[in-house]
Design a protein around this motif. Structure first.
Motif, PDB file in Angstrom:
ATOM      1  N   VAL A 325      43.385  45.259  43.150  1.00 48.94           N
ATOM      2  CA  VAL A 325      42.708  44.504  42.095  1.00 48.94           C
ATOM      3  C   VAL A 325      42.173  45.474  41.039  1.00 48.94           C
ATOM      4  O   VAL A 325      41.370  46.350  41.334  1.00 48.94           O
ATOM      5  CB  VAL A 325      41.572  43.645  42.669  1.00 48.94           C
ATOM      6  N   GLY A 326      42.674  45.299  39.823  1.00 47.86           N
ATOM      7  CA  GLY A 326      42.235  46.166  38.735  1.00 47.86           C
ATOM      8  C   GLY A 326      42.830  47.556  38.777  1.00 47.86           C
ATOM      9  O   GLY A 326      42.461  48.406  37.978  1.00 47.86           O
ATOM     10  N   LYS A 327      43.750  47.818  39.693  1.00 48.99           N
ATOM     11  CA  LYS A 327      44.311  49.168  39.818  1.00 48.99           C
ATOM     12  C   LYS A 327      45.167  49.518  38.607  1.00 48.99           C
ATOM     13  O   LYS A 327      45.034  50.590  38.038  1.00 48.99           O
ATOM     14  CB  LYS A 327      45.151  49.267  41.100  1.00 48.99           C
ATOM     15  N   ASN A 328      46.036  48.601  38.225  1.00 50.84           N
ATOM     16  CA  ASN A 328      46.938  48.859  37.097  1.00 50.84           C
ATOM     17  C   ASN A 328      46.586  48.046  35.860  1.00 50.84           C
ATOM     18  O   ASN A 328      46.751  48.511  34.739  1.00 50.84           O
ATOM     19  CB  ASN A 328      48.388  48.562  37.505  1.00 50.84           C
ATOM     20  N   ILE A 329      46.149  46.809  36.075  1.00 48.44           N
ATOM     21  CA  ILE A 329      45.840  45.889  34.979  1.00 48.44           C
ATOM     22  C   ILE A 329      44.469  45.259  35.279  1.00 48.44           C
ATOM     23  O   ILE A 329      44.263  44.759  36.387  1.00 48.44           O
ATOM     24  CB  ILE A 329      46.921  44.769  34.902  1.00 48.44           C
ATOM     25  N   PRO A 330      43.556  45.279  34.318  1.00 51.41           N
ATOM     26  CA  PRO A 330      42.270  44.612  34.557  1.00 51.41           C
ATOM     27  C   PRO A 330      42.481  43.099  34.686  1.00 51.41           C
ATOM     28  O   PRO A 330      43.328  42.536  33.987  1.00 51.41           O
ATOM     29  CB  PRO A 330      41.451  44.933  33.297  1.00 51.41           C
ATOM     30  N   VAL A 331      41.738  42.465  35.592  1.00 53.26           N
ATOM     31  CA  VAL A 331      41.899  41.013  35.756  1.00 53.26           C
ATOM     32  C   VAL A 331      40.554  40.322  35.546  1.00 53.26           C
ATOM     33  O   VAL A 331      39.494  40.929  35.680  1.00 53.26           O
ATOM     34  CB  VAL A 331      42.486  40.642  37.139  1.00 53.26           C
ATOM     35  N   ASP A 332      40.636  39.033  35.207  1.00 53.14           N
ATOM     36  CA  ASP A 332      39.422  38.270  34.930  1.00 53.14           C
ATOM     37  C   ASP A 332      38.832  37.646  36.180  1.00 53.14           C
ATOM     38  O   ASP A 332      37.637  37.429  36.266  1.00 53.14           O
ATOM     39  CB  ASP A 332      39.746  37.161  33.903  1.00 53.14           C
ATOM     40  N   LEU A 333      39.712  37.327  37.138  1.00 54.34           N
ATOM     41  CA  LEU A 333      39.234  36.714  38.381  1.00 54.34           C
ATOM     42  C   LEU A 333      40.127  37.191  39.515  1.00 54.34           C
ATOM     43  O   LEU A 333      41.343  37.069  39.428  1.00 54.34           O
ATOM     44  CB  LEU A 333      39.279  35.183  38.275  1.00 54.34           C
ATOM     45  N   ALA A 334      39.493  37.726  40.558  1.00 51.31           N
ATOM     46  CA  ALA A 334      40.253  38.154  41.733  1.00 51.31           C
ATOM     47  C   ALA A 334      39.920  37.234  42.889  1.00 51.31           C
ATOM     48  O   ALA A 334      38.750  36.974  43.158  1.00 51.31           O
ATOM     49  CB  ALA A 334      39.904  39.595  42.082  1.00 51.31           C
ATOM     50  N   LEU A 335      40.954  36.711  43.529  1.00 52.90           N
ATOM     51  CA  LEU A 335      40.758  35.925  44.746  1.00 52.90           C
ATOM     52  C   LEU A 335      41.337  36.757  45.880  1.00 52.90           C
ATOM     53  O   LEU A 335      42.558  36.866  46.026  1.00 52.90           O
ATOM     54  CB  LEU A 335      41.468  34.571  44.643  1.00 52.90           C
ATOM     55  N   LEU A 336      40.442  37.372  46.651  1.00 54.85           N
ATOM     56  CA  LEU A 336      40.874  38.294  47.696  1.00 54.85           C
ATOM     57  C   LEU A 336      41.073  37.533  48.986  1.00 54.85           C
ATOM     58  O   LEU A 336      40.098  37.061  49.579  1.00 54.85           O
ATOM     59  CB  LEU A 336      39.790  39.346  47.927  1.00 54.85           C
ATOM     60  N   GLY A 337      42.324  37.426  49.403  1.00 57.39           N
ATOM     61  CA  GLY A 337      42.529  36.735  50.664  1.00 57.39           C
ATOM     62  C   GLY A 337      43.989  36.430  50.903  1.00 57.39           C
ATOM     63  O   GLY A 337      44.860  36.851  50.134  1.00 57.39           O
ATOM     64  N   ASP A 338      44.229  35.717  51.995  1.00 54.60           N
ATOM     65  CA  ASP A 338      45.599  35.358  52.350  1.00 54.60           C
ATOM     66  C   ASP A 338      46.125  34.340  51.335  1.00 54.60           C
ATOM     67  O   ASP A 338      45.494  33.316  51.062  1.00 54.60           O
ATOM     68  CB  ASP A 338      45.638  34.769  53.754  1.00 54.60           C
ATOM     69  N   LEU A 339      47.304  34.660  50.798  1.00 53.88           N
ATOM     70  CA  LEU A 339      47.855  33.877  49.701  1.00 53.88           C
ATOM     71  C   LEU A 339      48.082  32.418  50.077  1.00 53.88           C
ATOM     72  O   LEU A 339      47.778  31.507  49.297  1.00 53.88           O
ATOM     73  CB  LEU A 339      49.175  34.532  49.287  1.00 53.88           C
ATOM     74  N   LYS A 340      48.608  32.198  51.266  1.00 48.05           N
ATOM     75  CA  LYS A 340      48.899  30.808  51.658  1.00 48.05           C
ATOM     76  C   LYS A 340      47.607  30.009  51.760  1.00 48.05           C
ATOM     77  O   LYS A 340      47.524  28.884  51.262  1.00 48.05           O
ATOM     78  CB  LYS A 340      49.651  30.780  52.992  1.00 48.05           C
ATOM     79  N   ASP A 341      46.597  30.622  52.356  1.00 46.06           N
ATOM     80  CA  ASP A 341      45.307  29.946  52.475  1.00 46.06           C
ATOM     81  C   ASP A 341      44.749  29.627  51.085  1.00 46.06           C
ATOM     82  O   ASP A 341      44.268  28.513  50.842  1.00 46.06           O
ATOM     83  CB  ASP A 341      44.336  30.835  53.267  1.00 46.06           C
ATOM     84  N   VAL A 342      44.830  30.600  50.180  1.00 39.33           N
ATOM     85  CA  VAL A 342      44.294  30.394  48.835  1.00 39.33           C
ATOM     86  C   VAL A 342      45.053  29.273  48.129  1.00 39.33           C
ATOM     87  O   VAL A 342      44.457  28.359  47.545  1.00 39.33           O
ATOM     88  CB  VAL A 342      44.351  31.695  48.008  1.00 39.33           C
ATOM     89  N   LEU A 343      46.393  29.305  48.191  1.00 39.59           N
ATOM     90  CA  LEU A 343      47.183  28.283  47.491  1.00 39.59           C
ATOM     91  C   LEU A 343      46.966  26.896  48.102  1.00 39.59           C
ATOM     92  O   LEU A 343      46.862  25.899  47.375  1.00 39.59           O
ATOM     93  CB  LEU A 343      48.670  28.649  47.510  1.00 39.59           C
TER      94      LEU A 343
END
Lengths: 584, 169
Positions: A325-343
């Motif tokens: 997160v933010g390593k290469n491109i700054p982001v406005d909102l990070a959702l840290l977690g398992d993708l399937k759960d998040v979706l």
């Protein structure tokens, strides 16, 4: 920490009920309990006790012809099956030969467990025969590694290794086991060896308020775009992605390793992004007002110049690895977690957007670039490599495609339509030439009923061609398409574009007779120089009982377009060769 | 700017290697590093001082937190942490200058560890700023050799609870 050879007091109660086993047998018991059905490997001095114990184990062993090949086989097996690949090698050169394979798996988040023999513990650090500090060597290219010198530590290390390999962001874990730890006995206590540390850095579920924030950002967007990466497949989220994209009406662009994460024929699918992605896909990124990055890491091959990447877009990054997160491109909102759960949780909160105007704009961009004419290569001498892949696509539309690295890899990504997750297997991050053949062997073993094709160039196929023998040995049937352009094509293309066409060490003036080489290893070999021969060779290969290597002799000067020069702005993409070459 | 990280880790071989490797591969230099077991001997505490900008510091913390051996990482730079550092200094000393050196040692509550024919060894302890002041005072006498521990850090009582209480397993 060195321990005395006697069992510890705390274990003595259970020890009385259980017999002791040599460490080598504990290794196999652990693999069996982990559900491992196949391992890829190559024996040698310090791993001999484990190979001896293997005779009685219920695990299939595939003898590769080089440890690097064995690692890529385990990698291909893991990518095709979703399970953890296992590779076994001896100490010293056996262990160092794993390095490229481990680095490949690390870059692409592939769950692997590598088991290496090590010199007996009294000899550690003495520069003993075939001693190398493989735990030191592999620190940067594994999620974690272990040096095991006591048989009582084998089960805890292996259980934790498997748990780590597949937890969070998957990756390779190496367990280096001294020869004396394999021969000495200890109580095998599976329950006591239960892992815990793999849970340390797994993020908790994304809080509801962040999901609401994401939904609000989506609600306020007029030109949203999903960037789908490898994380979709890794978390088994392809259905969740389709449900989310369809409900919200958001188009989907894919990274190289995300190309099989979304149905290619879907009206919302925009295709391949990045250095060799479709022009309209890259321009859509530049026009979007919201990027929803799903399990992708804004790799430099995707972004080009990060300062000018997606200048109008707010960014939501859904990612399980906080370091991204933010390593290469700054982001406005990070959702840290398992993708399937998040979706799964984001989809019900997501509004159905009216993206009709945006989708129409995108159709306009496709029309502007005359989308059906892509990918474009020059009409030059010899067969078009793109036509060969189109023929393969037509005849084998559902195949598992395993590509090597270079021009053919990009053409494969541009041409082939990967219908299901885990049907595109390629070394995306590390870009490992020599990957395709052994990885295809692993994929075929993982999916014996699937049609599997390795696609490689005349350069890459020679980097692990010894594994042709493994194919015959294991009685496997795959197809191997060698696109022979008599060049290290991608190197040649960069020299053409960026070094004034000065050709330096990029022409393969001499190569083996590939069909004859295949026959020498017990495979079928075929040569195709025209589209008609190509179609016939593919047909015959698919009908044959044995593996076939087809050498397709293709235009030596064909280049991959579009091309965004490294570090350049997306809008600087090159669509055609420099003027001295014939136009597309 | 100088950043101060405290990392709570497993006390086992290789942790230092992994931690240092995380910095090395990104070209981040480690200014000073101290490590010792905590109240729980199975757990170690690192104080790591490094010179990083904000983005690099966030990345460094995040990469450290990904290591399996690491329980937690705190960037305590902004919390005015309590810092202690120890320095051993060999200073040129003749009969004529010895008295002045003893006075400086007294002023900084430093120890005189050894007195030789033409030099003395002093030990000073305190915050990094106090050690800098101690060295500035001694510099005119002629500093011949220096050994320094690097800072050990702990957060103030008002700033945070014990970092060790965060250790679960």
């Amino acid at each position: 920490m060195e321990r005395p050879p006697q069992p510890p007091e705390s274990a003595s109660a259970s020890a009385s009920a259980r017999a002791e086993l040599p460490g080598a047998q504990i290794i196999w018991r652990c693999l069996e309990r982990e559900g491992v059905d196949v391992v890829f490997g190559y024996p040698g001095g310090t791993i001999l006790p484990t190979y001896d114990a293997m005779v009685d184990a219920k695990v299939r062993h595939v003898l590769a012809r080089h440890e690097q090949g064995a690692t890529h086989m385990a990698d291909g097996y893991a990518r095709a099956s979703g399970r953890t690949g296992v590779v076994i090698a001896t100490s010293g050169p056996g262990a160092t030969n794993l390095v490229t394979g481990l680095a490949t798996a690390m870059m692409d988040s592939v769950p692997l467990v590598a088991i290496t023999g090590q010199v007996p513990s009294p000899l550690l650090g003495t520069d003993a025969f075939q001693e190398v500090d493989v735990t030191g060597v592999t620190i940067p290219i594994t999620k974690h590694n272990y040096l095991v010198r006591d048989p009582r530590d084998i089960a805890p290390a292996l259980r934790e290794a498997f748990a780590l390999a597949r937890s969070g962001r998957p990756g390779p874990v190496l367990v280096d086991i001294t020869k004396d730890a394999q021969t000495r006995a200890a109580v095998f206590d599976w329950e006591a060896a239960a892992p815990r540390r793999h849970l340390r850095h797994v993020p908790p579920p994304v809080p509801d308020d962040l999901l609401a924030k994401a939904a609000a950002m989506i609600q306020g967007s007029r030109r949203p775009l999903i960037l789908a990466g490898h994380g979709i497949t890794l978390s088994g989220a392809h259905r969740a992605l389709a449900a989310f994209a369809e409900k919200a009406g958001i188009p989907v662009a894919a990274t190289l390793l995300g190309l099989d994460a979304f149905p290619p024929g879907h009206p919302l699918f925009l295709g391949f992004m990045g250095m060799h992605g479709s022009p309209w896909t890259n321009l859509a990124i530049q026009e979007a007002d919201l990027l929803i990055a799903l399990g992708m890491r804004f790799d430099d091959r995707v972004t080009g110049d990060p300062a000018t990447f997606a200048p109008h877009a707010r960014k939501i990054h859904v990612e399980i690895d906080a370091t991204e997160v933010g390593k290469n491109i700054p982001v406005d909102l990070a959702l840290l977690g398992d993708l399937k759960d998040v979706l799964d949780r984001l989809e019900p909160r997501t509004p159905s957007l009216d993206t009709g105007a945006w989708l129409k704009d995108l159709d306009g961009m496709k029309a502007l670039f005359d989308a059906p004419t892509w990918p474009r290569v020059r009409k030059g001498e010899g067969m078009s490599p793109v036509d060969v892949l189109k023929e393969l696509q037509a005849q084998a539309p559902g195949a598992v495609m395993v590509s090597d690295v270079g021009q053919h890899q990009m053409w494969e990504a541009q041409v082939m339509r990967h219908q299901r997750p885990r049907t595109l297997i390629t070394s995306g991050g590390l870009g490992t030439m020599g990957f395709a053949l052994p990885a295809a062997i692993g994929a075929k073993i993982a999916c014996p009923d699937a049609e599997v094709w390795a696609v490689a160039g005349d350069g890459g196929i020679q980097m692990n061609s010894q594994e042709l023998m493994t194919l015959t040995q294991e009685g496997l049937k795959i197809g191997i398409a060698v696109l022979n352009n008599f060049n290290l094509g991608m190197v040649r293309q960069w020299q053409t574009h960026f070094y004034g066409d000065r050709r330096s060490a990029s022409t393969l003036t001499i190569s083996p007779d590939f069909p004859m080489l295949a026959r020498a290893y017990g495979l079928r070999g075929a040569l195709a120089r025209t589209p008609g021969e190509a179609a016939a060779a593919i047909r015959e290969a698919r009908a044959a009982d044995a593996s076939t290597l087809i050498e397709f002799q293709v235009d030596p000067e064909a280049s991959v377009y579009p091309l965004i020069p490294p570090g350049a702005r997306i809008q600087d993409m090159i669509h055609e060769p420099p003027s001295q070459e014939a136009p597309c | 700017m100088l950043r101060i990280f405290i990392a709570i880790t497993d006390n086992e071989p290789g942790v230092l290697d992994r931690l240092a490797s995380t910095f090395r591969r990104r070209g981040f230099n480690i200014h000073s590093l101290t490590v010792s077991p905590t109240l729980d001997p199975a757990v170690s505490r690192f104080t790591l001082v490094t010179d990083l900008d904000d983005k690099a510091a966030r990345a460094a913390k995040s990469f450290l937190e990904r290591l399996v051996n690491i329980h937690s990482v705190a960037d305590v730079t902004g919390t005015t942490p309590l810092l202690r550092d120890t320095v051993l200094l060999r200073v040129a000393a003749t009969g004529a200058t010895q008295a002045g050196l003893f006075q400086i040692a007294n002023l900084f509550q430093a120890e005189v560890l050894d007195v030789g024919a033409d030099s003395m060894v002093l030990a000073g302890s305190g915050s990094p700023e106090r050690i800098e002041a101690f060295m500035t005072a001694l510099r005119p006498y002629g500093l011949l050799e220096m050994g320094r521990t690097g800072a050990v850090a702990m957060q103030r009582c008002a700033a945070a609870a014990s970092l060790e209480t965060a250790v679960s397993f």
